[in-house]
Design a protein around this motif. Structure first.
Motif, mmCIF file in Angstrom:
data_model
loop_
_atom_site.group_PDB
_atom_site.id
_atom_site.type_symbol
_atom_site.label_atom_id
_atom_site.label_comp_id
_atom_site.label_asym_id
_atom_site.label_seq_id
_atom_site.Cartn_x
_atom_site.Cartn_y
_atom_site.Cartn_z
ATOM 1 N N LYS A 119 0.730 -1.177 -0.062
ATOM 2 C CA LYS A 119 -0.241 -0.016 0.019
ATOM 3 C C LYS A 119 0.866 1.326 -0.169
ATOM 4 O O LYS A 119 1.790 1.222 0.618
ATOM 5 N N GLU A 120 0.380 2.389 -0.691
ATOM 6 C CA GLU A 120 1.086 3.314 -0.667
ATOM 7 C C GLU A 120 0.178 4.642 -0.619
ATOM 8 O O GLU A 120 -1.077 4.504 -1.048
ATOM 9 N N VAL A 121 0.332 5.711 0.195
ATOM 10 C CA VAL A 121 -0.339 6.934 0.273
ATOM 11 C C VAL A 121 0.415 7.954 0.876
ATOM 12 O O VAL A 121 1.431 8.030 1.514
ATOM 13 N N PHE A 122 -0.149 9.155 0.235
ATOM 14 C CA PHE A 122 0.556 10.461 0.347
ATOM 15 C C PHE A 122 -0.180 11.195 1.843
ATOM 16 O O PHE A 122 -1.344 11.124 1.843
ATOM 17 N N LEU A 123 0.792 11.458 2.772
ATOM 18 C CA LEU A 123 0.294 12.299 3.828
ATOM 19 C C LEU A 123 0.418 13.769 3.719
ATOM 20 O O LEU A 123 1.287 14.314 3.090
ATOM 21 N N SER A 124 -0.668 14.420 4.438
ATOM 22 C CA SER A 124 -0.153 15.980 4.654
ATOM 23 C C SER A 124 0.820 16.054 5.789
ATOM 24 O O SER A 124 1.090 15.452 6.696
ATOM 25 N N PRO A 125 1.208 17.646 5.763
ATOM 26 C CA PRO A 125 2.207 17.905 6.806
ATOM 27 C C PRO A 125 1.446 17.678 8.180
ATOM 28 O O PRO A 125 2.317 17.478 9.027
ATOM 29 N N ALA A 126 0.106 17.793 8.409
ATOM 30 C CA ALA A 126 -0.233 17.747 9.780
ATOM 31 C C ALA A 126 -0.030 16.271 10.105
ATOM 32 O O ALA A 126 0.356 15.931 11.271
ATOM 33 N N VAL A 127 -0.185 15.161 9.373
ATOM 34 C CA VAL A 127 0.223 13.982 9.684
ATOM 35 C C VAL A 127 1.475 13.610 9.988
ATOM 36 O O VAL A 127 2.050 12.910 10.927
ATOM 37 N N LEU A 128 2.437 14.241 9.129
ATOM 38 C CA LEU A 128 4.001 13.926 9.433
ATOM 39 C C LEU A 128 4.357 14.682 10.510
ATOM 40 O O LEU A 128 5.327 14.252 11.302
ATOM 41 N N ARG A 129 3.739 15.947 10.988
ATOM 42 C CA ARG A 129 4.130 16.571 12.257
ATOM 43 C C ARG A 129 3.729 15.733 13.467
ATOM 44 O O ARG A 129 4.598 15.762 14.299
ATOM 45 N N GLU A 130 2.634 14.898 13.363
ATOM 46 C CA GLU A 130 2.270 14.062 14.307
ATOM 47 C C GLU A 130 3.303 12.935 14.608
ATOM 48 O O GLU A 130 3.653 12.271 15.779
ATOM 49 N N CYS A 131 3.739 12.394 13.561
ATOM 50 C CA CYS A 131 4.549 11.366 13.324
ATOM 51 C C CYS A 131 6.022 11.803 14.057
ATOM 52 O O CYS A 131 6.494 11.103 14.948
ATOM 53 N N ARG A 132 6.353 13.097 13.543
ATOM 54 C CA ARG A 132 7.429 13.742 14.376
ATOM 55 C C ARG A 132 7.424 13.673 15.886
ATOM 56 O O ARG A 132 8.381 13.447 16.577
ATOM 57 N N ARG A 133 6.134 14.248 16.275
ATOM 58 C CA ARG A 133 5.942 14.258 17.738
ATOM 59 C C ARG A 133 6.188 13.085 18.390
ATOM 60 O O ARG A 133 6.556 12.923 19.694
ATOM 61 N N ILE A 134 5.341 11.842 17.843
ATOM 62 C CA ILE A 134 5.565 10.809 18.527
ATOM 63 C C ILE A 134 7.050 10.213 18.680
ATOM 64 O O ILE A 134 7.388 9.750 19.725
ATOM 65 N N ILE A 135 7.894 10.329 17.786
ATOM 66 C CA ILE A 135 9.217 10.051 17.657
ATOM 67 C C ILE A 135 9.905 10.804 18.898
ATOM 68 O O ILE A 135 10.664 10.356 19.610
ATOM 69 N N ALA A 136 9.500 12.384 18.904
ATOM 70 C CA ALA A 136 10.388 13.149 19.634
ATOM 71 C C ALA A 136 9.758 12.894 21.038
ATOM 72 O O ALA A 136 10.863 12.952 21.831
ATOM 73 N N ASP A 137 8.689 12.735 21.305
ATOM 74 C CA ASP A 137 8.306 12.555 22.710
ATOM 75 C C ASP A 137 8.965 11.055 23.183
ATOM 76 O O ASP A 137 9.262 11.097 24.403
ATOM 77 N N SER A 138 9.177 10.240 22.443
ATOM 78 C CA SER A 138 9.794 8.885 23.016
ATOM 79 C C SER A 138 10.943 9.074 23.356
ATOM 80 O O SER A 138 11.784 8.559 23.983
ATOM 81 N N GLU A 139 11.820 9.989 22.821
ATOM 82 C CA GLU A 139 13.197 10.484 23.202
ATOM 83 C C GLU A 139 14.055 9.383 22.712
ATOM 84 O O GLU A 139 15.269 8.947 23.229
ATOM 85 N N ILE A 140 13.828 8.549 21.477
ATOM 86 C CA ILE A 140 14.497 7.405 21.140
ATOM 87 C C ILE A 140 15.923 7.697 20.502
ATOM 88 O O ILE A 140 16.765 6.983 20.355
ATOM 89 N N MET A 141 15.955 9.075 20.053
ATOM 90 C CA MET A 141 17.310 9.344 19.379
ATOM 91 C C MET A 141 18.340 9.610 20.488
ATOM 92 O O MET A 141 19.486 9.682 19.994
ATOM 93 N N LYS A 142 18.036 9.357 21.719
ATOM 94 C CA LYS A 142 19.175 9.424 22.840
ATOM 95 C C LYS A 142 19.682 7.793 23.005
ATOM 96 O O LYS A 142 20.799 7.766 23.929
ATOM 97 N N GLU A 143 18.922 6.948 22.369
ATOM 98 C CA GLU A 143 19.348 5.747 22.699
ATOM 99 C C GLU A 143 20.358 5.006 21.966
ATOM 100 O O GLU A 143 20.672 5.338 20.724
ATOM 101 N N ASP A 144 21.105 3.958 22.365
ATOM 102 C CA ASP A 144 21.878 3.270 21.609
ATOM 103 C C ASP A 144 21.557 1.568 21.694
ATOM 104 O O ASP A 144 21.167 1.071 22.882
ATOM 105 N N ASP A 145 21.796 0.733 20.636
ATOM 106 C CA ASP A 145 21.468 -0.601 20.774
ATOM 107 C C ASP A 145 22.491 -1.634 21.127
ATOM 108 O O ASP A 145 22.509 -2.716 20.600
#
Length: 217
Positions: A119-145
């Motif tokens: 499946k493929e679908v184009f998303l609006s900026p509002a949806v992409l902002r929400e995706c960014r927010r989910i990732i930013a709130d998780s603080e996953i960018m501070k982690e190491d595997d």
């Protein structure tokens, strides 16, 4: 082992970090029509959609107005993969959010001769902002595997994220439950990864389901 690439130095902050919050409850209003945007909120309101109160919808409008175009010019890319090779061949689930706003989804299972779903679908900026927010709130960018379980015969997971000038990539084994998380060498970091993946899956499944409904709501 995955790569952890950050173009500028960041230090972990001491103390407890909460896992992803509200990711499962707030994005539904943003994912409604084929090109999903803030217009869908007004559309839902006009049709008296029972799951959304007028107060909630008003807050969403205010929030979008406050956020404006913050972060929209930054590079953004997300890819997640989980899969294994077994009795029924290579079975996997994969999705990615591309910089041009396209969401790509693939699910391959050979059980009972099932065919691959794409499946493929184009998303609006509002949806992409929400995706960014989910990732930013998780603080996953501070982690190491580096202390996470290595991929094994049970399967592997991959998560790659590009946000602005940060690029991070994780690789680990499949996680069956929180018991696996607790027994790992880095339960706090792996828990953040686990909850983020669950939120992203719910996010993607809702967007795909709403976009390809045979009968519109």
């Amino acid at each position: 082992m995955g790569q952890h690439i950050v173009t500028h130095t960041r230090f972990k902050q001491p103390g407890h970090r909460s896992p992803v919050g509200n990711g499962k409850t707030r994005f539904a209003a943003l994912g409604y029509n084929k090109t999903i945007s803030s217009n869908c909120i007004g559309h839902l309101h006009n049709r008296s959609f029972p799951c959304f109160s007028s107060v909630f919808l008003q807050r969403e409008r205010e929030r979008e107005g406050e956020m404006g175009s913050v972060g929209e010019d930054e590079e953004f890319y997300v890819r997640y993969y989980v899969g294994h090779k077994g009795k029924f061949g290579h079975e996997f689930l994969e999705f990615e959010f591309r910089p041009d706003g396209k969401l790509r989804y693939a699910n391959n299972s050979n059980y009972k001769n099932d065919t691959m779903i794409r499946k493929e679908v184009f998303l609006s900026p509002a949806v992409l902002r929400e995706c960014r927010r989910i990732i930013a709130d998780s603080e996953i960018m501070k982690e190491d595997d580096k202390n996470w379980p290595e991929p094994d015969r049970v399967g592997r997971q991959e998560l790659e994220i590009v946000m602005g000038n940060e690029h991070i990539s994780f690789t680990t084994s499949k996680i069956g439950s929180l018991v696996d998380v607790q027994s790992s060498k880095d339960p706090e970091g792996l828990r953040i990864f686990y909850y983020l993946v669950q939120d992203l899956k719910c996010f993607v499944f809702s967007l795909i389901s709403l976009h390809f409904k045979i009968k519109p709501i």
